[in-house]
Design a protein around this motif. Sequence first.
Motif, mmCIF file in Angstrom:
data_model
loop_
_atom_site.group_PDB
_atom_site.id
_atom_site.type_symbol
_atom_site.label_atom_id
_atom_site.label_comp_id
_atom_site.label_asym_id
_atom_site.label_seq_id
_atom_site.Cartn_x
_atom_site.Cartn_y
_atom_site.Cartn_z
ATOM 1 N N ASP A 74 0.853 -1.181 0.000
ATOM 2 C CA ASP A 74 0.000 0.000 0.000
ATOM 3 C C ASP A 74 0.894 1.237 0.000
ATOM 4 O O ASP A 74 2.089 1.166 0.312
ATOM 5 N N ASN A 108 -5.821 2.851 -3.154
ATOM 6 C CA ASN A 108 -7.256 2.979 -3.423
ATOM 7 C C ASN A 108 -7.604 4.369 -3.932
ATOM 8 O O ASN A 108 -8.713 4.603 -4.389
ATOM 9 N N ASN A 112 -13.675 2.353 -4.763
ATOM 10 C CA ASN A 112 -13.244 1.832 -3.457
ATOM 11 C C ASN A 112 -14.253 2.224 -2.384
ATOM 12 O O ASN A 112 -14.993 3.196 -2.551
ATOM 13 N N LYS A 146 -9.572 -2.276 -2.910
ATOM 14 C CA LYS A 146 -9.467 -2.982 -1.643
ATOM 15 C C LYS A 146 -10.630 -2.607 -0.717
ATOM 16 O O LYS A 146 -11.012 -1.437 -0.688
ATOM 17 N N PRO A 147 -11.220 -3.568 0.020
ATOM 18 C CA PRO A 147 -10.722 -4.915 0.283
ATOM 19 C C PRO A 147 -11.163 -5.989 -0.716
ATOM 20 O O PRO A 147 -10.985 -7.180 -0.421
ATOM 21 N N ASP A 196 -8.589 -3.695 7.850
ATOM 22 C CA ASP A 196 -9.880 -3.895 7.202
ATOM 23 C C ASP A 196 -9.856 -3.714 5.689
ATOM 24 O O ASP A 196 -10.882 -3.918 5.027
ATOM 25 N N THR A 197 -8.715 -3.342 5.122
ATOM 26 C CA THR A 197 -8.611 -3.281 3.662
ATOM 27 C C THR A 197 -7.380 -4.047 3.185
ATOM 28 O O THR A 197 -7.500 -5.045 2.485
ATOM 29 N N ASP A 198 -6.207 -3.609 3.581
ATOM 30 C CA ASP A 198 -4.960 -4.203 3.087
ATOM 31 C C ASP A 198 -4.798 -5.656 3.524
ATOM 32 O O ASP A 198 -4.544 -6.542 2.701
ATOM 33 N N ILE A 238 -6.984 -7.826 4.997
ATOM 34 C CA ILE A 238 -8.038 -8.780 4.641
ATOM 35 C C ILE A 238 -8.043 -9.081 3.145
ATOM 36 O O ILE A 238 -8.264 -10.218 2.725
ATOM 37 N N SER A 239 -7.755 -8.073 2.314
ATOM 38 C CA SER A 239 -7.736 -8.336 0.869
ATOM 39 C C SER A 239 -6.547 -9.225 0.506
ATOM 40 O O SER A 239 -6.662 -10.111 -0.351
ATOM 41 N N THR A 249 0.850 -11.495 4.650
ATOM 42 C CA THR A 249 0.615 -10.068 4.880
ATOM 43 C C THR A 249 1.487 -9.533 6.001
ATOM 44 O O THR A 249 1.776 -10.238 6.975
#
Length: 268
Positions: free
Chosen positions: A13, A47, A149, A184-185, A212-214, A216-217, A225
């Motif tokens: 990210d 995003n 997004n 993302k996500p 909650d985005t990076d 989980i995606s 991760t």
Amino acid sequence: MTSPKPVECWLTDMDGVLVHEEHVIPGAPEFIAALQTSGRRFLVLTNNSIYTPRDLKARLLRSGIDLPEESIWTSALATAQFLDGQRPGGSAYVIGEAGLTTALHDVGYTLTERDPDYVVLGETRTYSFEGITRAIRLIEAGARFIATNPDASGPSTEGSLPATGSVAALITRATGVEPYYVGKPNPLMMRSALNRIDAHSESTVMIGDRMDTDVISGLEAGLRTILVLTGSTKAEAVDRFPYRPTRVVDSIADVVPLVGQFQPVDQG
């Protein structure tokens, strides 16, 4: 249980990991340099759909991070690629900036206010009541609703700003139509990034600052991760989530030594 495959590719990210607004996060230039020196394939993801990769390259260079625009993958590019695959040569009414309109033009889309195939909502600092009203009426008339997004807010030097997710919620409340979010996500964005650099999920690591985005995606796309604590998710919040990153570090500076290694290990 099989052993993890060697790490060959990296996704990271941008905001909260490499920079805060236009201020570099210590260790970010060294991380990008280490990737380039090692020959590892990588992409910087965002995003944010406001800017083109060329714009972002210039902004990052001013911050001290030098990388080619081909190494930047935005939600606008992922959205354009998705629409091109769904309905090639289609049409769209767009609320957004040059990053989104350029990406859609580049895949052959026509931008129009008359009977478009899609209403495409992206990031802008100039949301207008007139534009939102037109989007609502076009969706009511049958246009499909896409958003780059789901981020409800974004950072600025003065504080939070309403972002794509907030405006999408307004349009949904008015129309009863939920958008399809590409960025993302949604693991679709991760898959498109992997395909762009010919990477395999089992040999790629995703670095991000948001659980909650990076994280989980990356998790849903099958990547290992790394969460850095220089952005949205703070250390005390990590255990509140029902999933965990492979590794948690203070900042991107802690990841630089890992570029030469093959297997980031779980902290346990």
